[in-house]
Write a protein that holds these residues in place. Structure first.
Motif, mmCIF file in Angstrom:
data_model
loop_
_atom_site.group_PDB
_atom_site.id
_atom_site.type_symbol
_atom_site.label_atom_id
_atom_site.label_comp_id
_atom_site.label_asym_id
_atom_site.label_seq_id
_atom_site.Cartn_x
_atom_site.Cartn_y
_atom_site.Cartn_z
ATOM 1 N N UNK A 1 0.845 -1.189 0.000
ATOM 2 C CA UNK A 1 0.000 0.000 0.000
ATOM 3 C C UNK A 1 0.885 1.247 0.000
ATOM 4 N N UNK A 2 0.817 1.999 -1.080
ATOM 5 C CA UNK A 2 1.565 3.250 -1.147
ATOM 6 C C UNK A 2 3.000 3.072 -1.590
ATOM 7 N N UNK A 3 3.657 4.212 -1.834
ATOM 8 C CA UNK A 3 5.009 4.220 -2.396
ATOM 9 C C UNK A 3 6.052 3.580 -1.498
ATOM 10 N N UNK A 4 6.047 3.975 -0.208
ATOM 11 C CA UNK A 4 7.104 3.499 0.680
ATOM 12 C C UNK A 4 7.122 1.977 0.746
ATOM 13 N N UNK A 5 5.939 1.384 0.865
ATOM 14 C CA UNK A 5 5.867 -0.071 0.949
ATOM 15 C C UNK A 5 6.359 -0.698 -0.345
ATOM 16 N N UNK A 6 5.898 -0.141 -1.473
ATOM 17 C CA UNK A 6 6.291 -0.701 -2.764
ATOM 18 C C UNK A 6 7.797 -0.575 -2.968
ATOM 19 N N UNK B 1 10.439 2.463 -7.596
ATOM 20 C CA UNK B 1 9.074 2.108 -7.970
ATOM 21 C C UNK B 1 8.131 3.279 -7.707
ATOM 22 N N UNK B 2 7.225 3.523 -8.644
ATOM 23 C CA UNK B 2 6.283 4.641 -8.486
ATOM 24 C C UNK B 2 4.854 4.124 -8.584
ATOM 25 N N UNK B 3 4.047 4.517 -7.609
ATOM 26 C CA UNK B 3 2.709 3.962 -7.531
ATOM 27 C C UNK B 3 1.753 4.333 -8.672
ATOM 28 N N UNK B 4 1.512 5.562 -8.944
ATOM 29 C CA UNK B 4 0.424 5.760 -9.912
ATOM 30 C C UNK B 4 0.741 5.098 -11.258
ATOM 31 N N UNK B 5 2.029 5.158 -11.686
ATOM 32 C CA UNK B 5 2.337 4.642 -13.017
ATOM 33 C C UNK B 5 2.449 3.124 -13.068
ATOM 34 N N UNK B 6 2.952 2.505 -12.017
ATOM 35 C CA UNK B 6 3.189 1.059 -12.088
ATOM 36 C C UNK B 6 2.215 0.270 -11.224
ATOM 37 N N UNK B 7 1.118 0.921 -10.879
ATOM 38 C CA UNK B 7 0.117 0.316 -10.013
ATOM 39 C C UNK B 7 -0.435 -0.982 -10.592
ATOM 40 N N UNK B 8 -0.805 -1.906 -9.736
ATOM 41 C CA UNK B 8 -1.430 -3.143 -10.204
ATOM 42 C C UNK B 8 -0.564 -4.358 -9.936
ATOM 43 N N UNK B 9 -0.774 -5.432 -10.708
ATOM 44 C CA UNK B 9 0.010 -6.649 -10.521
ATOM 45 C C UNK B 9 1.440 -6.403 -11.008
ATOM 46 N N UNK B 10 2.401 -6.713 -10.165
ATOM 47 C CA UNK B 10 3.785 -6.390 -10.486
ATOM 48 C C UNK B 10 4.456 -7.548 -11.196
ATOM 49 N N UNK C 1 6.110 -15.124 -4.899
ATOM 50 C CA UNK C 1 4.663 -15.114 -5.146
ATOM 51 C C UNK C 1 4.224 -13.894 -5.933
ATOM 52 N N UNK C 2 2.899 -13.644 -5.879
ATOM 53 C CA UNK C 2 2.351 -12.495 -6.596
ATOM 54 C C UNK C 2 2.472 -11.235 -5.741
ATOM 55 N N UNK C 3 2.765 -10.121 -6.414
ATOM 56 C CA UNK C 3 2.780 -8.845 -5.705
ATOM 57 C C UNK C 3 1.809 -7.903 -6.386
ATOM 58 N N UNK C 4 0.948 -7.308 -5.571
ATOM 59 C CA UNK C 4 0.039 -6.293 -6.094
ATOM 60 C C UNK C 4 0.393 -4.967 -5.425
ATOM 61 N N UNK C 5 0.682 -3.975 -6.232
ATOM 62 C CA UNK C 5 1.029 -2.664 -5.675
ATOM 63 C C UNK C 5 -0.156 -1.732 -5.862
ATOM 64 N N UNK C 6 -0.658 -1.220 -4.785
ATOM 65 C CA UNK C 6 -1.779 -0.281 -4.908
ATOM 66 C C UNK C 6 -1.537 0.940 -4.024
ATOM 67 N N UNK C 7 -2.548 1.802 -3.957
ATOM 68 C CA UNK C 7 -2.380 3.041 -3.189
ATOM 69 C C UNK C 7 -2.547 2.771 -1.698
ATOM 70 N N UNK D 1 -8.520 -4.159 -6.763
ATOM 71 C CA UNK D 1 -7.134 -4.622 -6.642
ATOM 72 C C UNK D 1 -6.979 -5.591 -5.470
ATOM 73 N N UNK D 2 -7.694 -5.294 -4.384
ATOM 74 C CA UNK D 2 -7.649 -6.205 -3.237
ATOM 75 C C UNK D 2 -8.255 -7.556 -3.632
ATOM 76 N N UNK D 3 -9.346 -7.471 -4.381
ATOM 77 C CA UNK D 3 -10.041 -8.688 -4.792
ATOM 78 C C UNK D 3 -9.123 -9.567 -5.642
ATOM 79 N N UNK D 4 -8.323 -8.895 -6.438
ATOM 80 C CA UNK D 4 -7.325 -9.579 -7.266
ATOM 81 C C UNK D 4 -6.470 -10.501 -6.396
ATOM 82 N N UNK D 5 -6.086 -9.981 -5.238
ATOM 83 C CA UNK D 5 -5.272 -10.770 -4.320
ATOM 84 C C UNK D 5 -6.071 -11.950 -3.795
ATOM 85 N N UNK D 6 -7.339 -11.691 -3.489
ATOM 86 C CA UNK D 6 -8.205 -12.757 -3.009
ATOM 87 C C UNK D 6 -8.280 -13.887 -4.020
ATOM 88 N N UNK D 7 -8.415 -13.517 -5.315
ATOM 89 C CA UNK D 7 -8.504 -14.517 -6.371
ATOM 90 C C UNK D 7 -7.233 -15.338 -6.465
#
Lengths: 498, 428
Positions: free
Chosen positions: A427-432, A440-449, A459-465, A489-495
């Motif tokens: 969640x957010x830039x610092x975490x990503x 890494x920049x959030x708005x531009x690279x947001x989503x499944x990494x 595993x899978x990484x999802x970067x969101x706000x 995006x959260x649901x994506x992780x659930x799937x």
């Protein structure tokens, strides 16, 4: 010229004043005085000019509050002063007069009101009740003697009733007395001091207290006299001690200085004390261990609670470690704890946490399926502008720098290694940046990494706000849209994890 | 031991705690109750001691037996002071009897640590519980809390008390380690954080009750405070004030009390008896006020260089001292400056600033208006500009301006060992 003698009460002044104002009689035409009798008397002396503008008179309420207080003052000039002010406000075109504290009459009125308020306050402070017995129904009965400087007995009676409802009491004064019997307040004529009891069995204990609460090493007689003026002393049972305490102070201090100092005693046998000492010694850890491998997650958490690898611990309350299901498939990594998390010692309990919870339940992910933590584990803040005691937030979130992120990284790596989730949501830039890569920049690279990441996570990484970003979006429509995207995006992780 | 003897020991044991406030409680009285007591609004000081401190509450320890060994404290286990213990009934009786005679606003109860934190806290909470529940006492209650006590006990204490306090005692971890080996800064701050959350939570709940037009039940204390001892360890004023700033911001304390370390009858070899630094204590209070009400940032209060680095000037009040260090920000125009700017002028307080703001809406302010507002021109004149005054004509350069304010040469603080007889006349 009109000479008016009114009863010593605000109400009688007000009804007269209203009448005169309506008739348009100017202050210079009236001679005010107080009288004891119940009826007002009005003398017309010579030609009282009935002018005769009977228009409606309007005076702001704030004036009446002031006037009611001033009316209790002992000086005779108060009635004329109040009328003059009322006249100037209502007829003289000076409606803003009350805010002009540089005006002579306003200053005088404020000074008189202050005298009255102070006298009221001192009466509440310095009345001393003496017990005289008990009623047939078992209610304790008390009597006090007090000498106020202004006409405040009625004004103050309600205070004493509210405070001492459960006992019967009388306050005797030279001008007026007030009595409470559990049902009603009664007022009677003033009496002399000889009517009041002259002792109470508790006064010795009170003096014992007074004597012992005094610290002889910090004698400050002027400070005492400023707040407890000598004029009140005669009715205070503790006042006779002042001289004795003052005179013996220096002797007592010299005695303390002369005594041989005592050396510290050894710690007595006490498992409680042992525990405290042990805890105090283990509270610092300046070197973060290289790997979590030899430790359990709980031990890791324990060590992190003592971490001082960067200076952030100093201005924070505590380390906020991750929490949740140790076998979680999904791990959520936020930026850093905020004001509320810092106090609670748990991640995501503040406003952003609440929003995250809402989003998670919208995405049908239970918090029980998750492990939630932060990239940086101490709250970093900067002070807000303005005074420290006022409304509003006092500690504003401040972004952690590279070094701080780096210092905290081993703790996060340990958490990932132990939990072994299949999906990580940042969640957010610092975490990503902590997990994926530094630029890494959030708005531009947001989503499944796609591609490699800095923590070697397979595993899978999802970067969101960060949910606090959603809190900052003002526009309602935009906010809803952003929230939907976040939930998706959260649901994506659930799937992924199912 | 009779009650009077116990009171002698246990009041003496409590007097080094400076806190005396009885203000800021939830407004209430006894009119629909069966006991006595009211609170709310401004507190009342029922008497004053010759040490200049007010007597508002019955300030006692439940017992002065203590297993801790804090070197600055008269009650530490190494002290040879006489020990006593009130039963809960005695503490309750004293509170009620004193209260009914209008000697006090309520009770300030603290205790030495006996056995462990929870055992001690239970005894303290019991007194408060019985005062409230058995005697329907509605006066003020201030309970001293132990950071290590269980959450349940801290919760319960706050249910009965108007104010909760934990004494931080010293501003730094190092100082505590040296002088109070059982205490710990982190645990204290964690406990303060927990109390802040409870106070804020109960405010939210009160709003909820108000919304549904229901009477608010007693939920939690309305404030917390703390005390720091000044002059026992080597901490400078800057670190003391930084700690206060941290506590005000982080835990929203109502007050931080500063207590000049005072000689005690059983002083420790680690901390020999010496005169309490009363002037320093006074300056710290002034600086504290500047942080709380004047919008000063903690970093501005003490000089960052020079001989006084990190400390407040004892000769000048901290606002004046700041103004002298920041001459370029003056003069401030009384008729045009913002509230924030006016608050920076030496010699002009919050109330005067608000009066000036009101008055100048109607007419330009002149020097004589300031005199009418009872502002002393002596201090503020070199720093202000009005339509009839410009400080440039005072022609004061840096050093001469400072000299103007320095006190006439006189001894303000005394060293006991050097001149004993005069040691106690040093009023501030």
């Amino acid at each position: 010229m009109i000479s008016v003698a009114i009863e010593q009460s605000f109400d009688s002044w007000r009804s007269r004043a209203r009448e005169f104002l309506q008739k348009g009689i100017s202050p210079s035409e009236i001679l005010w005085s107080s009288r004891e009798a119940c009826q007002d008397e009005l003398f017309h002396m010579g030609e009282a000019s009935e002018k005769r503008d009977r228009s409606h008179v309007r005076i702001p309420k704030a004036f009446f509050d002031l006037a009611e207080t001033v009316a209790c003052h002992r000086e005779e000039e108060r009635w004329a002063l109040l009328y003059s002010l009322a006249w100037r406000i209502s007829r003289g075109g000076e409606r803003h007069l009350l805010s002009l504290e540089t005006d002579r009459e306003i200053r005088r009125a404020h000074a008189m009101a202050k005298d009255v308020r102070r006298d009221c306050h001192k009466m509440r402070a310095f009345v001393r009740f003496r017990k005289v017995g008990e009623s047939a129904t078992g209610r304790e009965q008390f009597v006090s003697w007090f000498e106020p400087f202004h006409h405040i007995v009625e004004r103050n009676a309600g205070f004493f009733r509210g405070r001492f409802t459960g006992m019967d009491w009388s306050i005797l004064t030279p001008e007026k007395c007030v009595h409470w019997d559990g049902k009603e307040l009664h007022f009677t004529e003033g009496v002399s001091k000889s009517y009041a009891p002259d002792d109470d069995e508790l006064e010795d204990l009170w003096r014992t207290y007074y004597r012992n609460i005094f610290n002889p090493a910090r004698l400050k007689l002027n400070a005492m006299r400023a707040e407890m003026p000598v004029k009140y002393w005669k009715n205070l049972p503790e006042a006779p001690l002042i001289r004795e305490l003052t005179n013996s102070a220096s002797y007592r201090v010299n005695q303390m200085v002369d005594r041989t100092a005592l050396t510290p005693k050894d710690r007595p046998k006490s498992s409680y004390l042992d525990g405290l000492h042990e805890s105090n010694e283990s509270l610092t850890l300046s070197q973060v261990p290289g790997s979590i491998a030899p430790y359990t997650l709980d031990e890791w958490r324990e060590m992190a609670s003592c971490c001082r690898a960067c200076p952030l611990w100093e201005s924070a309350t505590q380390t906020v470690f991750g929490e949740g299901n140790p076998n979680a498939e999904i791990m959520i990594i936020g930026e850093q704890p905020g004001d509320q998390e810092d106090l609670a010692g748990r991640p995501f309990v503040g406003p952003a946490g609440k929003l995250l919870n809402d989003a998670l339940s919208a995405a049908e992910i239970g918090r029980g399926e998750l492990y939630i933590t932060n990239a940086v584990k101490h709250f970093k803040w900067k002070p807000s502008k303005g005074s420290v005691s006022g409304r509003g937030p006092k500690r504003l979130h401040d972004k952690a720098n590279r070094n701080e992120m780096k210092a905290c990284r081993p703790w996060l790596l340990g958490e990932i290694a132990k939990i072994q989730p299949s999906t990580i949501i940042t969640l957010g830039n610092t975490a990503a940046q902590s997990v994926i890569r530094q630029d890494f920049r959030i708005p531009s690279e947001r989503g499944v990494v796609k591609g490699p990441n800095d923590v070697g996570f397979g595993g899978k990484i999802i970067a969101t706000v960060h949910p606090s970003y959603l809190l900052r979006v003002r526009d309602r429509k935009e906010k809803e849209a952003e929230m939907r995207r976040f939930v998706d995006e959260l649901r994506l992780a659930g799937d992924f994890s199912h | 031991m009779n009650l009077a003897q116990k009171l002698e020991i246990l009041a003496d044991a409590a007097k080094y705690d400076a806190s005396c406030a009885s203000s800021g409680a939830k407004r209430r009285d006894s009119s629909n109750g069966k006991g006595v007591g009211s609170a709310g609004g401004a507190g009342i000081c029922h008497s004053y001691s010759p040490d200049g401190r007010c007597i508002s509450l019955l300030k006692i320890l439940l017992t002065n037996v203590c297993i801790y060994d804090c070197q600055y404290c008269i009650n530490r286990r190494s002290s040879d002071v006489a020990r006593a213990r009130f039963t809960a009934e005695e503490a309750i009786r004293l509170t009620l009897d004193f209260y009914k005679r209008n000697y006090i606003e309520g009770l300030f109860l603290s205790s030495g640590i006996v056995r462990n934190a929870d055992f001690t806290m239970e005894q303290v909470v019991r007194v408060a519980r019985e005062l409230r529940e058995t005697h329907d006492f509605r006066g003020y209650i201030h309970l001293k809390t132990i950071p290590e006590a269980s959450q349940e006990l801290i919760e319960e204490a706050g249910k009965y008390a108007d104010r909760i306090s934990i004494n931080i005692e010293l501003p730094s971890e190092k100082g505590l380690r040296e002088l109070a080996p059982e205490k710990n800064l982190r645990r204290t701050q964690e406990a303060m954080g927990g109390i802040r959350q409870r106070i804020e939570g109960s405010k939210e709940e009160k709003k909820h009750y108000a919304k549904h037009h229901r009477a608010t039940p007693r939920i939690y204390a309305s404030g917390q405070s703390t005390q720091m001892i000044v002059g026992a360890d080597a901490s400078d004023d800057s670190s003391i004030l930084k700690r206060s700033d941290h506590l005000y911001r982080g835990y929203r304390l109502r007050r931080v009390y500063y207590s000049a370390f005072s000689p005690i009858p059983a002083s420790s070899s680690v901390l020999p008896a010496k005169a309490p630094p009363l002037v320093r204590e006074h300056r710290l209070y002034q600086a504290d006020w500047l942080m709380r009400f004047y919008g000063f940032n903690v970093g501005e209060l003490t000089p960052s260089e020079g001989a006084l680095k990190g400390n407040l000037d004892l000769d000048l009040d901290p606002k004046l001292s700041w103004a002298l260090r920041n001459r370029e920000q003056f003069p401030i125009n009384i008729n045009r400056a913002s509230r924030e700017e006016l608050l920076r002028i030496p010699g002009i307080g919050v109330r005067s600033v608000d009066r000036i703001l009101k008055v100048r809406r109607w007419s330009a302010v002149r020097l004589e208006d300031l005199t009418r507002l009872r502002i002393s021109l002596r201090k503020c004149l070199p720093f202000i500009e009005t339509i009839d005054h410009n400080p440039v004509r005072l022609n004061l350069d840096g050093d001469r301006l400072k000299e103007r304010f320095l006190p006439k040469p006189e001894q303000l603080e005394f060293d006991f060992s050097a001149s004993r007889s005069s040691a106690l006349t040093g009023e501030v």
